[in-house]
Design a protein around this motif. Sequence first.
Motif, mmCIF file in Angstrom:
data_model
loop_
_atom_site.group_PDB
_atom_site.id
_atom_site.type_symbol
_atom_site.label_atom_id
_atom_site.label_comp_id
_atom_site.label_asym_id
_atom_site.label_seq_id
_atom_site.Cartn_x
_atom_site.Cartn_y
_atom_site.Cartn_z
ATOM 1 N N THR A 149 0.953 -1.078 0.008
ATOM 2 C CA THR A 149 -0.039 0.026 0.023
ATOM 3 C C THR A 149 0.808 1.218 -0.031
ATOM 4 N N ASN A 150 0.363 2.273 -0.819
ATOM 5 C CA ASN A 150 1.018 3.489 -0.959
ATOM 6 C C ASN A 150 0.417 4.312 0.346
ATOM 7 N N TRP A 151 1.023 4.682 1.499
ATOM 8 C CA TRP A 151 0.380 5.577 2.051
ATOM 9 C C TRP A 151 0.583 7.009 2.036
ATOM 10 N N ASN A 152 1.544 7.296 1.070
ATOM 11 C CA ASN A 152 1.778 8.819 1.033
ATOM 12 C C ASN A 152 0.511 9.453 0.578
ATOM 13 N N TYR A 199 -6.554 -0.426 -2.081
ATOM 14 C CA TYR A 199 -5.618 -1.176 -2.264
ATOM 15 C C TYR A 199 -5.911 -2.552 -3.037
ATOM 16 N N PHE A 200 -6.742 -3.350 -2.349
ATOM 17 C CA PHE A 200 -7.319 -4.679 -2.667
ATOM 18 C C PHE A 200 -8.036 -4.519 -3.844
ATOM 19 N N LYS A 201 -8.667 -3.432 -4.334
ATOM 20 C CA LYS A 201 -9.243 -3.220 -5.366
ATOM 21 C C LYS A 201 -8.644 -3.164 -6.717
ATOM 22 N N THR A 202 -7.247 -2.861 -6.344
ATOM 23 C CA THR A 202 -6.435 -2.638 -7.703
ATOM 24 C C THR A 202 -6.042 -3.975 -8.282
ATOM 25 N N PRO A 203 -6.374 -4.048 -9.606
ATOM 26 C CA PRO A 203 -6.263 -5.078 -10.580
ATOM 27 C C PRO A 203 -4.390 -5.492 -10.241
#
Length: 75
Positions: A2-5, A68-72
Motif C-alpha cells: 500500500t502507498n500510504w503517501n 489497495y485490494f481493488k487494484t488489479p
Amino acid sequence: MTNWNTCSAVERNPHKISGAWAFTGTRVPVYALFENLERSATVKQFLEWYPEVEDWQVAAVLKHEAEYFKTPALP
C-alpha cells in the motif's frame, strides 16, 4: 504494498516511533489498528484505547487499504 503517501490520515516521521507510519498528529502507529483488529477488537474499542486517534482517521485508513485490494494485479 500500500502507498500510504496518498492518505492524509497518516504521516511518517523518522524522528517519531522509528519512522513507522502513524496516525497524523499522534504517536499511534497504523499497524496498531490492524494488530488490534486481528485480535478481534472493534474499531470502537480501538478508539477508546487510543483517544488521540479520531474516527475519521480510522475510516480513512480502512478505506485506503480497501482500495489497495481493488487494484488489479499486474500481468
